[in-house]
Design an enzyme around this catalytic site. Sequence first.
Site, PDB file in Angstrom:
ATOM      1  N   HIS A 119       0.838  -1.214   0.000  1.00 33.63           N
ATOM      2  CA  HIS A 119       0.000   0.000   0.000  1.00 33.63           C
ATOM      3  C   HIS A 119       0.871   1.260   0.000  1.00 33.63           C
ATOM      4  O   HIS A 119       0.619   2.212  -0.733  1.00 33.63           O
ATOM      5  CB  HIS A 119      -0.866   0.058   1.266  1.00 33.63           C
TER       6      HIS A 119
ATOM      7  N   LYS B  88     -18.420  -5.737   7.951  1.00 37.05           N
ATOM      8  CA  LYS B  88     -17.231  -6.599   7.967  1.00 37.05           C
ATOM      9  C   LYS B  88     -16.481  -6.397   9.285  1.00 37.05           C
ATOM     10  O   LYS B  88     -16.270  -5.258   9.707  1.00 37.05           O
ATOM     11  CB  LYS B  88     -16.295  -6.202   6.806  1.00 37.05           C
TER      12      LYS B  88
ATOM     13  N   ARG C  57      -1.735  -6.211  -7.897  1.00 35.98           N
ATOM     14  CA  ARG C  57      -0.553  -7.073  -7.776  1.00 35.98           C
ATOM     15  C   ARG C  57      -0.544  -8.163  -8.828  1.00 35.98           C
ATOM     16  O   ARG C  57       0.499  -8.747  -9.103  1.00 35.98           O
ATOM     17  CB  ARG C  57      -0.544  -7.733  -6.387  1.00 35.98           C
TER      18      ARG C  57
ATOM     19  N   SER D 186      -3.062  -7.452   3.350  1.00 36.05           N
ATOM     20  CA  SER D 186      -3.459  -7.212   4.740  1.00 36.05           C
ATOM     21  C   SER D 186      -3.975  -8.491   5.382  1.00 36.05           C
ATOM     22  O   SER D 186      -3.720  -8.751   6.561  1.00 36.05           O
ATOM     23  CB  SER D 186      -4.545  -6.141   4.809  1.00 36.05           C
TER      24      SER D 186
HETATM   25  O1  PNS Z   1      -8.540  -2.819   0.788  1.00 33.96           O
HETATM   26  P1  PNS Z   1      -9.770  -3.415   0.195  1.00 33.96           P
HETATM   27  O2  PNS Z   1     -10.558  -4.177   1.244  1.00 33.96           O
HETATM   28  O3  PNS Z   1      -9.494  -4.231  -1.026  1.00 33.96           O
HETATM   29  O4  PNS Z   1     -10.677  -2.149  -0.241  1.00 33.96           O
HETATM   30  C1  PNS Z   1     -11.854  -2.349  -0.960  1.00 33.96           C
HETATM   31  C2  PNS Z   1     -12.631  -1.040  -1.140  1.00 33.96           C
HETATM   32  C3  PNS Z   1     -12.977  -0.436   0.208  1.00 33.96           C
HETATM   33  C4  PNS Z   1     -11.799  -0.047  -1.898  1.00 33.96           C
HETATM   34  C5  PNS Z   1     -13.899  -1.431  -1.916  1.00 33.96           C
HETATM   35  O5  PNS Z   1     -14.647  -2.318  -1.162  1.00 33.96           O
HETATM   36  C6  PNS Z   1     -14.766  -0.262  -2.307  1.00 33.96           C
HETATM   37  O6  PNS Z   1     -14.499   0.368  -3.293  1.00 33.96           O
HETATM   38  N1  PNS Z   1     -15.829   0.037  -1.499  1.00 33.96           N
HETATM   39  C7  PNS Z   1     -16.698   1.174  -1.747  1.00 33.96           C
HETATM   40  C8  PNS Z   1     -18.159   0.789  -1.816  1.00 33.96           C
HETATM   41  C9  PNS Z   1     -18.811   1.277  -3.102  1.00 33.96           C
HETATM   42  O7  PNS Z   1     -18.806   2.447  -3.426  1.00 33.96           O
HETATM   43  N2  PNS Z   1     -19.382   0.316  -3.883  1.00 33.96           N
HETATM   44  C10 PNS Z   1     -20.088   0.569  -5.103  1.00 33.96           C
HETATM   45  C11 PNS Z   1     -19.257   0.727  -6.360  1.00 33.96           C
HETATM   46  S1  PNS Z   1     -17.981  -0.411  -6.653  1.00 33.96           S
END
Ligand code: PNS
Length: 161
Positions: A18, A42, A95, A132
């Site tokens: 990150h 979550k 990645r 993570s």
């Molecule tokens: O680090 P992560 O857990 O891979 O992060 C995922 C994250 C938080 C970036 C992803 O879950 C996300 O974009 N959530 C936002 C929710 C949202 O707007 N959803 C609708 C369109 S995709």
Amino acid sequence: MHRIAVAPGSFDPITLGHLDVIDRAAGLFDELHVLVVHNPDKSALLPVAQRVSLIERAIADAGIQGNVTVTSWSVGLLVDYCTDVGASVLIKGVRSQVDVAYETPMAIVNRNLAGVETIFLLPDPAHAHVSSSLVRQVSGLGGDVSPYVPKVVAEYLQQPH
Ligand code: PNS
């Protein structure tokens, strides 16, 4: 034009992968918002405020230059945050092909919802295996996670909670 990007994630906890992506993105935009997205459904290892604090300290310790702010978000669509702060770009570190496959539908939906583009950045291959969830697992079982996370995170995880 003042270009603002948002680098969202759970950051539970922030990893060296990150941090590498944050460093690259900070150099590409006038403003970068690192956004800790909290999903109330979550369960998480670290409280949101702790995740924000660790990211801020990791960025400072790494000497990352640029206009970087760290904040959190738990309500609504990610693109609503982007619209609120005037950001036109989301940054995602990818990645592998697996990450690209996972991120692609979200990128398309976010563009359709609000015209927000997603830019995929490739982290240093040295961090390709770091996640993570792996860090949480190794740390939870008493292993050493210092090769995978910023020093402040390794120190935090070593403390009894
Ligand atoms: O680090 P992560 O857990 O891979 O992060 C995922 C994250 C938080 C970036 C992803 O879950 C996300 O974009 N959530 C936002 C929710 C949202 O707007 N959803 C609708 C369109 S995709």
